[in-house]
Design a protein around this motif. Structure first.
Motif, PDB file in Angstrom:
ATOM      1  N   SER A 255     128.770  55.194  17.573  1.00  0.00           N
ATOM      2  CA  SER A 255     127.601  54.890  17.439  1.00  0.00           C
ATOM      3  C   SER A 255     127.130  55.413  15.786  1.00  0.00           C
ATOM      4  N   TYR A 256     127.498  56.639  15.792  1.00  0.00           N
ATOM      5  CA  TYR A 256     126.634  57.860  15.234  1.00  0.00           C
ATOM      6  C   TYR A 256     127.581  57.905  13.845  1.00  0.00           C
ATOM      7  N   GLY A 257     127.951  57.254  13.576  1.00  0.00           N
ATOM      8  CA  GLY A 257     129.507  57.052  12.578  1.00  0.00           C
ATOM      9  C   GLY A 257     130.406  58.123  13.346  1.00  0.00           C
ATOM     10  N   ASP A 258     131.765  57.947  12.550  1.00  0.00           N
ATOM     11  CA  ASP A 258     133.008  58.375  12.243  1.00  0.00           C
ATOM     12  C   ASP A 258     133.152  59.521  11.949  1.00  0.00           C
ATOM     13  N   GLY A 259     133.670  60.560  12.553  1.00  0.00           N
ATOM     14  CA  GLY A 259     134.066  61.648  11.952  1.00  0.00           C
ATOM     15  C   GLY A 259     133.197  62.883  11.923  1.00  0.00           C
ATOM     16  N   THR A 260     131.898  62.322  13.430  1.00  0.00           N
ATOM     17  CA  THR A 260     131.049  63.196  14.100  1.00  0.00           C
ATOM     18  C   THR A 260     131.902  63.454  14.971  1.00  0.00           C
ATOM     19  N   LEU A 261     132.587  63.705  15.921  1.00  0.00           N
ATOM     20  CA  LEU A 261     133.418  64.242  16.593  1.00  0.00           C
ATOM     21  C   LEU A 261     135.360  64.435  16.260  1.00  0.00           C
ATOM     22  N   VAL A 262     135.686  65.526  16.688  1.00  0.00           N
ATOM     23  CA  VAL A 262     137.486  65.095  16.718  1.00  0.00           C
ATOM     24  C   VAL A 262     137.620  64.591  18.290  1.00  0.00           C
ATOM     25  N   VAL A 263     138.260  63.055  18.070  1.00  0.00           N
ATOM     26  CA  VAL A 263     139.168  62.620  19.302  1.00  0.00           C
ATOM     27  C   VAL A 263     140.411  63.252  19.816  1.00  0.00           C
ATOM     28  N   PRO A 264     140.535  63.514  20.700  1.00  0.00           N
ATOM     29  CA  PRO A 264     140.984  64.778  21.441  1.00  0.00           C
ATOM     30  C   PRO A 264     142.059  64.259  21.694  1.00  0.00           C
ATOM     31  N   GLU A 265     143.963  64.759  21.978  1.00  0.00           N
ATOM     32  CA  GLU A 265     144.493  63.849  22.373  1.00  0.00           C
ATOM     33  C   GLU A 265     144.736  64.268  23.865  1.00  0.00           C
ATOM     34  N   ALA A 266     145.652  64.119  25.547  1.00  0.00           N
ATOM     35  CA  ALA A 266     145.754  65.123  26.340  1.00  0.00           C
ATOM     36  C   ALA A 266     147.539  65.486  26.140  1.00  0.00           C
ATOM     37  N   LEU A 267     147.995  66.685  26.135  1.00  0.00           N
ATOM     38  CA  LEU A 267     149.097  67.445  26.282  1.00  0.00           C
ATOM     39  C   LEU A 267     149.597  67.864  27.638  1.00  0.00           C
ATOM     40  N   ILE A 268     149.942  66.277  28.008  1.00  0.00           N
ATOM     41  CA  ILE A 268     151.036  67.037  29.650  1.00  0.00           C
ATOM     42  C   ILE A 268     152.059  67.094  29.123  1.00  0.00           C
ATOM     43  N   GLY A 269     152.617  68.271  30.059  1.00  0.00           N
ATOM     44  CA  GLY A 269     153.202  68.859  30.265  1.00  0.00           C
ATOM     45  C   GLY A 269     154.000  68.774  30.935  1.00  0.00           C
ATOM     46  N   GLU A 270     155.263  69.478  30.898  1.00  0.00           N
ATOM     47  CA  GLU A 270     156.415  68.849  32.838  1.00  0.00           C
ATOM     48  C   GLU A 270     155.873  70.625  32.704  1.00  0.00           C
ATOM     49  N   ALA A 271     154.421  70.571  33.418  1.00  0.00           N
ATOM     50  CA  ALA A 271     154.205  72.083  34.324  1.00  0.00           C
ATOM     51  C   ALA A 271     154.821  71.544  35.730  1.00  0.00           C
ATOM     52  N   PRO A 272     155.852  72.913  36.309  1.00  0.00           N
ATOM     53  CA  PRO A 272     156.449  72.644  36.607  1.00  0.00           C
ATOM     54  C   PRO A 272     155.321  73.060  38.155  1.00  0.00           C
ATOM     55  N   LEU A 273     155.958  72.420  39.681  1.00  0.00           N
ATOM     56  CA  LEU A 273     155.759  71.921  40.546  1.00  0.00           C
ATOM     57  C   LEU A 273     156.216  73.547  41.287  1.00  0.00           C
ATOM     58  N   VAL A 274     154.985  74.753  41.279  1.00  0.00           N
ATOM     59  CA  VAL A 274     155.539  75.540  42.007  1.00  0.00           C
ATOM     60  C   VAL A 274     155.418  75.688  43.492  1.00  0.00           C
ATOM     61  N   PRO A 275     156.432  76.003  44.270  1.00  0.00           N
ATOM     62  CA  PRO A 275     156.372  75.966  45.427  1.00  0.00           C
ATOM     63  C   PRO A 275     155.405  77.442  46.045  1.00  0.00           C
ATOM     64  N   GLY A 276     154.739  77.663  47.609  1.00  0.00           N
ATOM     65  CA  GLY A 276     154.361  78.558  48.418  1.00  0.00           C
ATOM     66  C   GLY A 276     155.093  78.756  49.831  1.00  0.00           C
ATOM     67  N   THR A 277     154.694  80.103  49.971  1.00  0.00           N
ATOM     68  CA  THR A 277     155.334  81.023  50.870  1.00  0.00           C
ATOM     69  C   THR A 277     155.801  79.787  52.581  1.00  0.00           C
ATOM     70  N   ASP A 278     155.037  78.362  52.255  1.00  0.00           N
ATOM     71  CA  ASP A 278     155.438  77.529  53.043  1.00  0.00           C
ATOM     72  C   ASP A 278     156.039  76.386  52.725  1.00  0.00           C
ATOM     73  N   GLY A 279     156.720  76.440  51.024  1.00  0.00           N
ATOM     74  CA  GLY A 279     157.051  75.354  50.989  1.00  0.00           C
ATOM     75  C   GLY A 279     156.277  73.842  50.500  1.00  0.00           C
ATOM     76  N   GLU A 280     154.729  73.987  50.777  1.00  0.00           N
ATOM     77  CA  GLU A 280     154.385  73.543  49.757  1.00  0.00           C
ATOM     78  C   GLU A 280     153.806  74.131  48.849  1.00  0.00           C
ATOM     79  N   LYS A 281     152.874  73.271  47.876  1.00  0.00           N
ATOM     80  CA  LYS A 281     152.241  73.459  46.108  1.00  0.00           C
ATOM     81  C   LYS A 281     152.031  74.825  46.768  1.00  0.00           C
ATOM     82  N   MET A 282     151.961  75.451  45.696  1.00  0.00           N
ATOM     83  CA  MET A 282     151.204  76.715  45.512  1.00  0.00           C
ATOM     84  C   MET A 282     149.938  76.816  45.299  1.00  0.00           C
ATOM     85  N   SER A 283     149.149  77.234  46.438  1.00  0.00           N
ATOM     86  CA  SER A 283     148.058  76.862  46.415  1.00  0.00           C
ATOM     87  C   SER A 283     146.777  78.031  46.800  1.00  0.00           C
TER      88      SER A 283
END
Ligand code: TRP
Length: 320
Positions: A164-192
């Protein structure tokens, strides 16, 4: 160097799952990117309703990241709320986002599905997050899968504004989806935090040991062979001590090695990894004035970038 930006919501004292799943992977980016890490305190306000607790969480999170190795000389660390330009940008962006798109937001829909009535902060959460990202000319945003939708919305609105307002006004970002490890908690479910299955990061060794000894296991006798794969103790051990993990696996599967032995080994490995960080954390956390000063000096630098972006946006949309 490309710019990478990460926001951390201060909603609780970080636990081992945060360290292994988010902090450690994020800190490994500093060699490859110009890194910005900020404490998303205004985002936390959608759920935290206790001012004193929030004040504490903000410092807990900052001190944790610093203790885990964030070097403020190399990484810009600041509080979201110290850069109010983010709200100016959020407003401009909100005028380019259809309400329908926000109604499809996962977090918003989850609250509705639970039969609760979400506050407007939860509804607008993705707009503020888009502003967080776009304000700093961010190239990449390391995120878990749960944040993918937010990134898509961010890219969408940035593209729309540029269109709408002109290319280059904002930088369009990319997602960097890492292989974030699933960390289990004391009951074996995802730690939260909310599940109460967390393993503390910076409690004294004794407390840490007690929690680790309480991890749920299957109930074979000492002599029996035990399945390593899929067991919480082994999964955590493999994250903390990958070099030693095959040895533990062999012992468990051979029999004659009890879960108690494995937990003891896990405790020692965790304590060895976080012991020095615990010392650093306690020292940083104890000096609030210095910690606050550090966050403010990060914010001063962040505001320079933010200011330039907001000027560009104002000019582009006709408010200058
Ligand atoms: N929504 C993110 C979370 O819940 C936190 C966050 C806020 C964020 N603003 C951000 C993450 C900007 C990355 C970029 O974890």
């Amino acid at each position: 160097m490309k710019t990478s930006l990460t926001g951390i919501k201060p909603t609780h004292l970080p636990h081992l799952g945060n360290y292994l799943g988010a902090i450690r992977p994020a800190l490994s980016l500093v060699d490859h990117y110009r890194t910005l890490y900020f404490i998303a305190d205004y985002h936390a306000l959608t759920t935290v309703r206790d001012a004193e607790a929030l004040r504490g969480y903000i410092r807990d999170v900052a001190a944790t990241w610093l203790a885990c190795g964030l070097d403020p000389e190399r990484t810009l660390l600041y509080r979201q709320s110290d850069v109010p330009e983010v709200f100016e940008l959020a407003w401009v962006l909100s005028c380019l986002i259809a309400t329908g798109q926000l109604e499809r937001g996962h977090a918003f829909k989850d609250v509705v599905a639970r039969g609760e009535s979400p506050n407007a902060g939860i509804f607008n959460y993705p707009v503020l997050m888009a502003a967080d990202i776009l304000l700093y000319d961010t190239d990449v945003v390391p995120i878990g899968k749960d944040q993918k939708q937010h990134l898509e919305l961010t890219r969408d609105v940035a593209t729309r504004l540029n269109h709408s307002y002109g290319d280059g006004t904002l930088v369009v970002p990319e997602a960097l989806i890492g292989e974030a490890p699933l960390v289990p908690g004391t009951d074996g479910e995802k730690m939260s935090k909310s599940k109460g299955n967390g393993i503390p990061l910076f409690e004294p060794s004794k407390k840490l040991r007690k929690v680790i000894m309480g991890i749920k296991t299957s109930s074979e006798s000492l002599e029996d062979p035990k399945p390593a794969e899929g067991s919480t103790v082994y999964q955590l051990y493999a994250l903390i001590a990958p070099g030693e993990a095959p040895e533990m696996k062999r012992k468990l599967e051979a029999g004659g090695y009890g879960w108690g032995h494995a937990k003891e080994a896990l405790f020692e490995a965790v304590d060895a990894e976080i012991g020095p960080k615990r010392e650093a954390y306690l020292a940083i956390r104890a000096d609030e004035a210095q910690l606050d000063a550090l966050l403010h000096s990060g914010a001063d630098k962040a505001r320079e970038i933010a200011h330039a972006t907001i000027q560009r946006v104002r000019r582009a949309v006709g408010i200058d």
